[in-house]
Design a protein around this motif. Structure first.
Motif, PDB file in Angstrom:
ATOM      1  N   TRP A   1       0.831  -1.200   0.000  1.00  0.00           N
ATOM      2  CA  TRP A   1       0.000   0.000   0.000  1.00  0.00           C
ATOM      3  C   TRP A   1       0.864   1.248   0.000  1.00  0.00           C
ATOM      4  O   TRP A   1       1.895   1.304   0.653  1.00  0.00           O
ATOM      5  CB  TRP A   1      -0.863   0.033   1.270  1.00  0.00           C
ATOM      6  N   ASP A   2       0.397   2.249  -0.716  1.00  0.00           N
ATOM      7  CA  ASP A   2       1.083   3.539  -0.768  1.00  0.00           C
ATOM      8  C   ASP A   2       2.561   3.346  -1.055  1.00  0.00           C
ATOM      9  O   ASP A   2       3.403   4.057  -0.501  1.00  0.00           O
ATOM     10  CB  ASP A   2       0.959   4.259   0.592  1.00  0.00           C
TER      11      ASP A   2
ATOM     12  N   SER B   1      -2.017  -4.257  -6.901  1.00  0.00           N
ATOM     13  CA  SER B   1      -3.286  -3.594  -7.196  1.00  0.00           C
ATOM     14  C   SER B   1      -3.715  -2.587  -6.144  1.00  0.00           C
ATOM     15  O   SER B   1      -4.763  -1.969  -6.265  1.00  0.00           O
ATOM     16  CB  SER B   1      -4.383  -4.637  -7.419  1.00  0.00           C
ATOM     17  N   TYR B   2      -2.895  -2.422  -5.101  1.00  0.00           N
ATOM     18  CA  TYR B   2      -3.176  -1.356  -4.150  1.00  0.00           C
ATOM     19  C   TYR B   2      -2.028  -0.358  -4.073  1.00  0.00           C
ATOM     20  O   TYR B   2      -1.968   0.483  -3.187  1.00  0.00           O
ATOM     21  CB  TYR B   2      -3.479  -1.940  -2.758  1.00  0.00           C
ATOM     22  N   ALA B   3      -1.108  -0.477  -4.990  1.00  0.00           N
ATOM     23  CA  ALA B   3       0.051   0.414  -5.003  1.00  0.00           C
ATOM     24  C   ALA B   3      -0.070   1.356  -6.186  1.00  0.00           C
ATOM     25  O   ALA B   3      -0.048   0.927  -7.328  1.00  0.00           O
ATOM     26  CB  ALA B   3       1.330  -0.407  -5.113  1.00  0.00           C
ATOM     27  N   THR B   4      -0.186   2.643  -5.920  1.00  0.00           N
ATOM     28  CA  THR B   4      -0.363   3.596  -7.021  1.00  0.00           C
ATOM     29  C   THR B   4       0.990   3.973  -7.589  1.00  0.00           C
ATOM     30  O   THR B   4       1.491   5.070  -7.349  1.00  0.00           O
ATOM     31  CB  THR B   4      -1.070   4.868  -6.533  1.00  0.00           C
TER      32      THR B   4
END
Lengths: 594, 194
Positions: free
Chosen positions: A298-299, A321-324
């Motif tokens: 994440w992040d 899929s949760y890492a921008t």
């Protein structure tokens, strides 16, 4: 019937004349194999489909199969009742149950629809005291049920809850407290009450059997001290997926205690680390020689991604899929992952990122590209057809795709399936409903036509964009192996749905929303629905009369209707499924069983 | 993200227009086309949009042109609730600004800027130049902001005064507490040449 042979499976079962009345074709000659041998052979069968086929051969085989089955898979919890299951299968150790229709994931099914696990648990406690595994998807599970589960099955080992609702972290506390032999606790993407993280501390100090722990989707903070001690003492831990609250320095400490991990879900990947700690984290990853699957992140701050590099070359599945990540950041990372078989990303990596995938990951078999801004009208974001093309060009083994995009062309899809003809799962979501080929302005019929003509192994298809009935003509005619079809905002007339129901011999699940299909279409599938698991239609043109007729003609189907609030004759949602259990008795007031 | 300019001539707006009706139908067809009941209510979380949608709730299949804010369709795109909530949380975080004070030596009062608005150092410096009507010049690792009258500095989490530009942008964003534009003479100590 002689009950003795039921108790001791070693006693050769006598044939009963009543049995042959049910199976008039059953040969009365002695079985070719002694029952013990048959059961032994059948116990090596694991596929549900194979077991189903075996049970239809003759009465002997039916019995041998049912006695040797230890794992049961129920794709629709209402297709059968706990009583029927208990009667047929005496020796079940593992149960997989799926409840609500898939569109409930997208808020299309109202609350309190049903699919409650409790009655099942009560029956299991009576008949399967040795139950070890329970895997639930889209079921409603209460804390009371979880406590009942924890207390009723002393040998319970594995609990997996995916997309379920109705419980809170208190229920998890019961599991942690009482399941002394627990090996798996997998909690994914559920709509639950995240009260506190204290459940994790409820694992007793002498508890060491855990192999799989996934609490990634629980937001409340757990005691890191409890987590660290748990990881330390569970030497067989293979899968660990922590939640967002776990920081990088904590991750390092966990990895040091569990270098044997095969699957890791990190917590938040954004924390200011001193250089020294960064090196320690990188070393910790280096020491995880068995790591194949990586998720979380994440992040993910690009600054720290390099700590992953030592572990990347052995990765087979990377879930970002949760890492921008932006395309440049992602490109650097993916270059280190040449052995990927499966990749999940956000569309923030853009087409450039996908080009890098095409270059770096020749072994890729599955790719899922999720939208970072699904509700943003901004068409300059995300991925387009060129990203997909690039992946198909470089990854010829691709067979599973889920692709959310802002634009697509027929030509691109045709090329893509030429590159990758082995697709088994093709799920394309052009996010603007009813959008045509953006270059030619034509419907996307030819795109999906190309898919079904070229990809003969296709099992699952989700269509989108502007589609006429022609798409469905193609599907009905060519998609011989299709089992699951999802349709939204498509088609022109009843003919479209009729084509699908008239073709597609292996169709099992059909879910449709916002399409102009009416009663004629619904009724054209009369004979077919019994060979399918279910049909869902919402916001279509079906009326009460059509549904009533279907229910009348096909008594072994459950036809459940959720009516339109304003219009009494118009049906908002209809859910049709085969069942040997008859109409369900727990239907809420807004569900009408016809 | 880059500013989005609507290239009205390039986009086929009519084809991609989201309307409360079936794709392919237009105003004249709306009575004859078997239009689905347009009861698409927006998601409960989107209070703004639902207020607009209530007016458009079509009783008789009115296929009106899309409102200025695109109506959100329930359950579309098909993204699971968990993921959706995750993204909305991120969006909410992204939308809350990250304001830091900016002081300039000699100025009577301080200013505040939102660091989240800028994608990198060049933009930030330009903004500072514009706000304070000065030139900062180009950054170099060796010389800092040599050759300019001013140097941008910031106070980090440890309370130290640091030169803007040394660390990657993300790291700067997460450690910057306040900005200070220093006059050249003082700034010389901060790496502006020997």
């Amino acid at each position: 019937m002689n009950q003795l042979w039921k108790m001791d499976p070693n006693i050769k079962k006598t044939k009963n004349s009543a049995d042959s009345a049910n199976y008039p074709e059953a040969i009365q000659s002695p079985s070719q194999f002694p029952d013990e041998v048959l059961e032994k052979v059948l116990s090596m069968l694991h596929s549900h489909k194979d077991r189903s086929s075996v049970s239809l051969v003759c009465k002997d085989w039916y019995n041998a199969e049912r006695w040797s089955r230890t794992k049961i898979f129920i794709g629709n919890c209402y297709s059968v009742s706990p009583e029927i299951v208990a009667r047929r299968f005496p020796r079940i150790k593992s149960v997989t149950l799926k409840g609500k229709p898939r569109f409930s994931d997208f808020n299309l099914v109202p609350q309190n629809w049903g699919a409650n696990i409790h009655d099942w648990l009560v029956m299991f406690a009576k008949v399967y005291p040795l139950l070890e595994e329970l895997r639930l998807k889209r079921m409603t599970v209460s804390d009371e049920s979880l406590e009942f589960l924890a207390m009723s099955f002393p040998g319970f080992k594995a609990l997996s809850l995916l997309s379920c609702d109705g419980f809170s972290t208190d229920g998890l506390k019961s599991i942690a407290t009482h399941c002394k032999k627990l090996t798996e606790l997998d909690i994914q993407e559920n709509g639950i009450d995240d009260v506190s993280g204290s459940w994790l501390s409820a694992f007793p100090d002498n508890f060491t059997s855990l192999e799989i722990l996934n609490f990634a989707s629980l937001n409340s903070e757990v005691s890191f001290d409890a987590l660290e001690r748990l990881v330390s003492r569970c030497k067989s831990l293979k899968v660990l997926k922590v939640n967002k609250g776990t920081g990088l320095d904590q991750l390092q400490r966990l990895l040091v205690r569990a270098p044997q991990l095969m699957e890791l879900g990190t917590g938040s990947f954004q924390q200011e680390l001193m250089f020294r700690h960064c090196m320690e984290l990188e070393n910790a990853f280096r020491n995880c020689k068995n790591l194949q699957i990586l998720a979380g992140l994440w992040d993910a701050s690009y600054v720290y991604l390099h700590v992953l590099y030592p572990a990347c070359s052995s990765l087979t599945f990377l879930n970002l899929s949760y890492a921008t990540l932006r395309s440049d950041e992602f490109t650097k990372l993916i270059a280190h992952c040449p052995n990927l078989r499966c990749l999940w990303v956000l569309d923030t990596v853009e087409d450039k990122g996908l080009e890098a995938v095409g270059s770096c990951c020749p072994l890729l078999e599955e790719i899922r590209v999720f939208p970072a801004h699904p509700f943003d009208q901004d068409i300059n974001h995300g991925v387009t057809e060129s990203g997909f093309l690039a992946v198909s060009h470089g990854c010829r083994k691709l067979h599973y795709v889920l692709y959310f995009c802002q634009q697509m062309t027929n030509a691109a899809v045709a090329t893509i399936v030429q590159n990758c003809p082995d697709f088994t799962h093709f799920r394309l979501c052009i996010m603007n409903p009813g959008q045509p080929d953006y270059l030619t302005d034509e419907p996307m019929d030819e795109a999906f036509g190309a898919v079904v003509k070229t990809c003969t192994k296709l099992q699952r298809l989700a269509v989108s964009g502007l589609l006429t009935d022609l798409t469905f003509e193609y599907i009905g005619k060519y998609a011989k192996n299709l089992e699951t079809l999802s349709v939204a905002f498509a088609g022109r007339s009843d003919w479209g749905m009729q084509c699908v129901l008239g073709g597609c011999p292996k169709l099992r699940k059909l879910e449709i929303r916002d399409c102009p299909f009416g009663n004629a279409a619904l009724l054209s599938g009369l004979k077919k629905y019994e060979s399918m698991r279910s049909l869902w239609m919402s916001a279509c043109n079906v009326t009460m009369n059509g549904c009533r007729l279907l229910a009348k003609e096909m008594p072994r189907l459950n036809v459940e209707v959720m009516k339109d609030e304003e219009d009494d004759s118009h049906v908002d949602k209809v859910y049709v499924y085969r069942s040997v259990a008859g109409p369900r008795r727990d239907a809420p007031p807004f569900v009408l069983t016809l | 993200m880059e500013a989005i300019v609507a290239h009205e001539n390039d986009l086929n707006l009519k084809a991609t227009e989201l309307r409360l009706g079936l794709p392919g139908t237009d105003e004249s067809e709306k009575e004859s086309a078997s239009c689905t009941k347009n009861n698409k209510r927006s998601l409960p979380e989107c209070a703004e949009e639902s207020a607009k949608n209530d007016d458009l709730d079509a009783q008789h299949g009115d296929c009106e042109a899309a409102p200025a804010a695109k109506a959100q369709i329930v359950g579309w795109p098909p993204v699971r609730s968990y993921r959706k909530n995750s993204l909305q949380q991120k969006k909410a975080e992204a939308e809350t600004g990250f304001y830091v004070k900016v002081s300039m030596d000699g100025a009577p009062y301080l200013r505040k800027i939102d660091l989240k608005v800028y994608k990198g150092y060049p933009e930030l410096l330009k903004a500072l130049e514009y706000m304070f009507k000065l030139t900062i010049g180009e950054y170099s690792e060796r010389e800092g902001y040599r050759g300019s009258e001013y140097a941008p500095a910031y106070e980090d989490k440890d309370g130290d005064l640091m030169l803007v530009g040394d660390v990657p942008w993300e790291m700067f964003m997460s450690s910057c507490k306040k900005l200070r534009i220093m006059k050249g003479s003082e700034a010389r100590g901060l790496g502006c040449g020997v």
